[in-house]
Design a protein around this motif. Structure first.
Motif, PDB file in Angstrom:
ATOM      1  N   SER A   1       2.691  29.345  21.344  1.00  0.00           N
ATOM      2  CA  SER A   1       4.019  29.860  21.957  1.00  0.00           C
ATOM      3  C   SER A   1       4.621  29.121  23.204  1.00  0.00           C
ATOM      4  O   SER A   1       3.601  28.788  23.896  1.00  0.00           O
ATOM      5  CB  SER A   1       4.190  31.444  22.361  1.00  0.00           C
ATOM      6  N   MET A   2       5.567  28.562  23.333  1.00  0.00           N
ATOM      7  CA  MET A   2       6.075  27.769  24.135  1.00  0.00           C
ATOM      8  C   MET A   2       7.619  28.009  24.443  1.00  0.00           C
ATOM      9  O   MET A   2       8.183  28.517  23.590  1.00  0.00           O
ATOM     10  CB  MET A   2       5.844  26.248  24.034  1.00  0.00           C
ATOM     11  N   PRO A   3       8.224  27.606  25.800  1.00  0.00           N
ATOM     12  CA  PRO A   3       9.478  27.703  26.093  1.00  0.00           C
ATOM     13  C   PRO A   3      10.465  27.142  25.241  1.00  0.00           C
ATOM     14  O   PRO A   3      10.003  26.005  24.632  1.00  0.00           O
ATOM     15  CB  PRO A   3       9.355  27.409  27.547  1.00  0.00           C
ATOM     16  N   GLY A   4      11.421  27.487  24.680  1.00  0.00           N
ATOM     17  CA  GLY A   4      12.291  26.698  23.732  1.00  0.00           C
ATOM     18  C   GLY A   4      13.436  26.127  24.581  1.00  0.00           C
ATOM     19  O   GLY A   4      13.751  26.509  25.714  1.00  0.00           O
ATOM     20  N   LYS A   5      14.145  25.149  23.935  1.00  0.00           N
ATOM     21  CA  LYS A   5      15.369  24.476  24.680  1.00  0.00           C
ATOM     22  C   LYS A   5      16.517  25.456  24.384  1.00  0.00           C
ATOM     23  O   LYS A   5      17.486  25.517  25.305  1.00  0.00           O
ATOM     24  CB  LYS A   5      15.337  23.232  23.829  1.00  0.00           C
ATOM     25  N   LYS A   6      16.690  26.013  23.271  1.00  0.00           N
ATOM     26  CA  LYS A   6      17.852  26.571  22.841  1.00  0.00           C
ATOM     27  C   LYS A   6      17.351  28.278  22.672  1.00  0.00           C
ATOM     28  O   LYS A   6      18.134  29.222  22.538  1.00  0.00           O
ATOM     29  CB  LYS A   6      18.342  26.269  21.654  1.00  0.00           C
ATOM     30  N   PHE A   7      16.102  28.570  22.567  1.00  0.00           N
ATOM     31  CA  PHE A   7      15.534  29.753  22.411  1.00  0.00           C
ATOM     32  C   PHE A   7      14.865  30.422  23.732  1.00  0.00           C
ATOM     33  O   PHE A   7      14.148  29.462  24.279  1.00  0.00           O
ATOM     34  CB  PHE A   7      14.635  30.098  21.093  1.00  0.00           C
ATOM     35  N   ASP A   8      14.382  31.526  23.848  1.00  0.00           N
ATOM     36  CA  ASP A   8      13.806  31.853  24.781  1.00  0.00           C
ATOM     37  C   ASP A   8      12.344  31.407  24.449  1.00  0.00           C
ATOM     38  O   ASP A   8      11.697  30.869  25.309  1.00  0.00           O
ATOM     39  CB  ASP A   8      13.559  33.465  24.978  1.00  0.00           C
ATOM     40  N   ILE A   9      11.696  31.677  23.528  1.00  0.00           N
ATOM     41  CA  ILE A   9      10.515  31.026  22.922  1.00  0.00           C
ATOM     42  C   ILE A   9      10.631  30.590  21.609  1.00  0.00           C
ATOM     43  O   ILE A   9      11.127  31.038  20.875  1.00  0.00           O
ATOM     44  CB  ILE A   9       9.428  32.600  22.843  1.00  0.00           C
ATOM     45  N   ILE A  10       9.642  29.371  21.338  1.00  0.00           N
ATOM     46  CA  ILE A  10       9.330  28.962  20.011  1.00  0.00           C
ATOM     47  C   ILE A  10       7.789  29.125  19.960  1.00  0.00           C
ATOM     48  O   ILE A  10       6.916  29.116  20.488  1.00  0.00           O
ATOM     49  CB  ILE A  10       9.687  27.525  19.880  1.00  0.00           C
ATOM     50  N   ALA A  11       7.774  29.971  18.656  1.00  0.00           N
ATOM     51  CA  ALA A  11       6.303  30.259  18.157  1.00  0.00           C
ATOM     52  C   ALA A  11       5.932  29.103  16.796  1.00  0.00           C
ATOM     53  O   ALA A  11       7.030  29.217  16.058  1.00  0.00           O
ATOM     54  CB  ALA A  11       6.033  31.854  17.787  1.00  0.00           C
TER      55      ALA A  11
END
Length: 185
Positions: free
Chosen positions: A61-71
């Motif tokens: 899981s990492m911070p997204g550019k357009k989402f809170d989180i990208i899994a």
């Protein structure tokens, strides 16, 4: 909120309707199923992110550019870190999420030029990731010949200390089979 969801959809969808029936044409934060995670991160960076070790897959899981989180899920022991599942997640109140989910589903549904993509509005279900049975989700799945897209609102029990959220996911058939048949056994 509509503006945020519009940005999410713009990131998720591809303008060419000719290929809308192919799961690999849908991107989340620029990534797509079948890409190598090494195209976006170094191996060191991949290994530094918080990882959940499932029997067959690793999820970071990492911070997204357009989402809170990208899994991101990739097969365990895959030296190329091929992406099998991407999920963009944004915290939303459940009632607000349901409205946004419907708008997203309607928008995605207009992209298909034939009936090769099957839509399954599953509706309300128990979230299998909560052993207490107190968490639910509302699910709409799009089945492609080579994968699945999942648009869901997660109504997570407060006891899990996770916010309610909207998830838009794209996944390979291999990951979907694992998630459906072995992940929660």
């Amino acid at each position: 909120m509509k503006r945020i969801i519009l940005i999410l959809l713009t990131t998720l969808t591809i303008s060419s309707y000719v290929h809308a029936e192919d799961i690999s044409y849908y991107r989340i934060d620029g990534m797509k199923v079948g890409d190598s995670l090494l195209d976006y991160l170094s191996e060191k960076e991949i290994l530094e992110y918080f990882a959940k070790d499932f029997q067959e897959f690793i999820q970071i899981s990492m911070p997204g550019k357009k989402f809170d989180i990208i899994a991101i899920n990739y097969l365990k022991n895959d030296e190329n870190y091929i992406i099998h599942e991407l999920s963009g997640r944004t915290a939303l109140k459940y009632e607000e999420c349901l409205k946004e989910q419907q708008d997203i589903v309607n928008d995605i549904s207009t992209q298909f030029i034939d009936e090769s993509v099957q839509i399954d509005n599953i509706g309300e279900a128990i979230y299998r990731g909560d052993d207490s049975g107190k968490s639910t989700l509302n699910v709409v799945n799009f089945y492609f010949e080579n994968g699945i897209m999942h648009v869901a609102c997660y109504n997570i029990s407060e006891t899990l200390n996770v916010p309610k959220f909207l998830a838009i996911s794209v996944a390979s058939l291999e990951w979907f089979d694992w998630q459906s048949n072995r992940a929660f056994k």
